[in-house]
Scaffold this active site. Structure first.
Site, PDB file in Angstrom:
ATOM      1  N   SER A  39     -14.636 -55.574 -32.659  1.00 57.69           N
ATOM      2  CA  SER A  39     -15.079 -56.963 -32.808  1.00 57.69           C
ATOM      3  C   SER A  39     -16.593 -57.023 -32.977  1.00 57.69           C
ATOM      4  CB  SER A  39     -14.594 -57.789 -31.608  1.00 57.69           C
ATOM      5  OG  SER A  39     -14.740 -59.172 -31.828  1.00 57.69           O
ATOM      6  N   GLU A  91      -5.049 -61.127 -36.394  1.00 52.16           N
ATOM      7  CA  GLU A  91      -6.330 -61.238 -35.701  1.00 52.16           C
ATOM      8  C   GLU A  91      -6.519 -62.605 -35.040  1.00 52.16           C
ATOM      9  OE1 GLU A  91      -8.662 -59.075 -35.197  1.00 52.16           O
ATOM     10  OE2 GLU A  91      -8.533 -57.506 -36.725  1.00 52.16           O
ATOM     11  N   HIS A 136      -5.991 -59.796 -32.094  1.00 49.73           N
ATOM     12  CA  HIS A 136      -7.328 -59.198 -32.113  1.00 49.73           C
ATOM     13  C   HIS A 136      -7.495 -58.240 -30.935  1.00 49.73           C
ATOM     14  CE1 HIS A 136     -11.585 -58.988 -32.981  1.00 49.73           C
ATOM     15  NE2 HIS A 136     -11.914 -59.458 -31.792  1.00 49.73           N
TER      16      HIS A 136
END
Length: 568
Positions: free
Chosen positions: A216, A342, A461
């Protein structure tokens, strides 16, 4: 008596000396600031012993007059540093809590080193590959010690390092001039990488074989290091999971104005940069960190109001001298990825807070905050029109649904921007760029807490990372199918770290991303059945739609056909 950062450092060292010197069996290592004593841990599958050195300082505490300054050199300590206790997280958002409160301390510039070989047993010439993981958290939260190598070191000889860096306002505020330039959080990362280059051989690591990885915001950080002049020569491979410097949330806008607003919130004068910084240095650090909520208007969105931005001209050295799309990446092998769903990390929050009807009723008002384009519109009067265009493209005449919202958020937040970064890097470099989409949903999820809602079949995610690194509170090694995926993902990482080419066996050929940006986007999909499928797409993440919108963030994203790379 008020305790200074230096006093606290000496006291901690003194206590650590007492604790560690009592045990002659503690593994020791000597770094450029002094001797440290660590502990022992074990891998989950083979029960292999490895050594851990936690909470090693790599810069002076950024407190007092050092607040809002670039990381300062560390003074040597006396005695033996106790490296068996994790350091505090940097002040930032606690994503583990329901209300996303603030945790951590201002004194936080520490790193953690894990090695399968005792430094005192190593022989010259047997140095290992080094893996440096940069934690995610939207540049607003997270800490390095949440990730450890119990899976990665099971059958591999790597030195594994995680780091802390300043977050949010304390790490990324700027006055837009030389008083407070910008990007201190990124400069912290550079200081940590420089420390690793100087000291990693003491743990058996090769400073010339360093792979930087991140999830991320950590992945975006890796991309930033690939284009920053300050990071030259500090690594030779890169792994990016679910993020890039092209992600709109990873490049902060209007940070100078936001910093001034923080000063107003905390009762500081804003007539000059000097007065802003001087006053903010007198305010409680926790209050400064908490002020970021002012810029998160709906369900804590936009989730990354402070982050990297271009430093002003005249500041040297500059971590980011221009916008990411104008900078050429260093020519190193790259492994990049996204997960299948995600956006479910945000969709799940909408579900858990019963906010679907609220979003539907106030679509034009809330969508710019959810998708973080409120401040990147070329014409303010187009805000509602853009919201309507997005709704029409993704939903047509159908009502809002979890599936389609997840797809919309996935495309906007990660899909098009991570894939375009991969294509841009591939088109300008000679080294290969490998890309995969992770579509395996196991027993656990990184962001989705089953206490509040069911994840269903979504691969959200961060779900990929937990099959390579042990993440606090998540135990995929407790069941057979997830354990199989751990072995698969560790093999992909390990082979790439060692050779620059990821290994998925002979069943499927993993072709790198084409160097011709006009070609379809090539990638491997890792499926629910744990198979590998080669795929090609010409419009990954619905990039054509997003780039057609009048958002200023797209002005510079253009993929060049020219091969023009920069060597490390």
């Amino acid at each position: 008596m008020k305790m200074t950062g230096d006093t606290l450092l000496k006291l901690t060292c003194f206590i650590g000396c007492i604790l560690t010197c009592l045990s002659s069996r503690a593994p020791r290592a000597r770094v450029d600031s002094g001797e440290i004593a660590g502990g022992r841990q074990y891998t989950y599958n083979n029960g292999r012993q490895f050594y851990s050195y936690l909470g090693i300082p790599y810069a002076s505490p950024p407190v007092g007059n050092y607040r809002f300054k670039e990381p300062q050199p560390l003074r040597p300590w006396l005695g033996v540093w106790n490296a068996t206790v994790p350091s505090s997280a940097c002040l930032g958002t606690d994503y583990q809590s329901v209300d996303y409160g603030i945790i951590g301390q201002e004194d936080c510039l520490y790193l953690n080193v894990y090695t399968p070989k005792s430094p005192r047993e190593d022989r010259p010439g047997s140095l290992m590959d080094v893996v440096v993981h940069i934690h995610g958290g939207a540049f607003m939260g997270g800490q390095g010690v949440n990730y450890s190598p119990e899976y990665l070191l099971d059958d591999n000889d790597f030195v594994f390092v995680t780091i802390n860096y300043r977050l949010g306002v304390l790490g990324f505020a700027t006055t837009g001039d030389g008083v407070l330039p910008a990007n201190n959080g990124m400069r912290d990362q550079v200081a940590a990488l420089q420390w690793i280059r100087r000291n990693i051989a003491a743990f058996g690591g090769d400073p010339d074989r360093v792979t930087i990885t991140g999830l991320s915001a950590g992945a975006s950080s890796v991309h930033y290091h690939m284009i920053s002049p300050m990071s030259r020569g500090l690594f030779n491979r890169a792994i990016l999971q679910s993020g890039s410097a092209y992600c709109h949330w990873s490049y902060a806008e209007n940070v100078t104005q936001k910093t001034s607003r923080v000063a107003e919130i905390l009762g500081c004068p804003t007539s000059s940069s000097e007065k802003i910084v001087e006053c903010l240095r007198s305010r409680p650090a926790r209050k400064i960190a908490e002020s970021a909520i002012e810029f998160m208007r709906w369900l804590n969105n936009p989730f990354s109001p402070f982050g990297p931005t271009v430093e002003p001209v005249g500041v040297e050295p500059r971590f980011l001298p221009d916008i990411p799309e104008k900078l050429i990446a260093y020519d190193v092998p790259v492994l990049m990825s996204v997960t299948q769903d995600e956006g479910y990390c945000l969709t799940a929050d909408i579900i858990s807070k019963n906010a679907m009807d609220d979003l539907n009723t106030n679509w034009n008002e809330y969508l710019p905050h959810l998708l973080d384009y409120n401040y990147t519109i070329s014409n303010e009067f187009l805000k509602s029109e853009i919201a309507k265009d997005i709704k029409k493209f993704y939903f047509g005449d159908k009502p809002l649904s979890i599936v389609t919202i997840t797809k919309m958020v996935s495309d906007r937040m990660f899909g098009y921007s991570v894939s375009k970064a991969a294509q841009n890097i591939a088109s300008t470099n000679t080294a290969p760029v490998y890309f995969h989409q992770f579509g395996y949903g196991g027993k656990y999820s990184y962001f989705v807490d089953p206490t509040y809602h069911s994840r269903g079949s979504y691969v959200s995610h961060g779900d990929e990372t937990m099959y390579v690194l042990k993440i606090n509170g998540i135990t995929p090694h407790d069941n057979e199918e997830d354990t199989k995926m751990i072995k698969t993902m560790v093999n992909i990482w390990a082979s790439f770290i060692k050779t620059g080419v990821p290994d998925i066996g002979n069943s499927t050929t993993w072709l790198p991303v084409s160097k011709n940006s006009a070609d379809p986007f090539k990638y491997i999909e890792i499926t629910q059945d744990q198979t590998f499928e080669f795929k090609e797409e010409s419009n990954y993440g619905n990039y054509e739609f997003w780039s057609s919108l009048p958002l200023t963030e797209f002005n510079e994203i253009r993929i060049s056909n020219d091969i023009n790379h920069t060597e490390l």
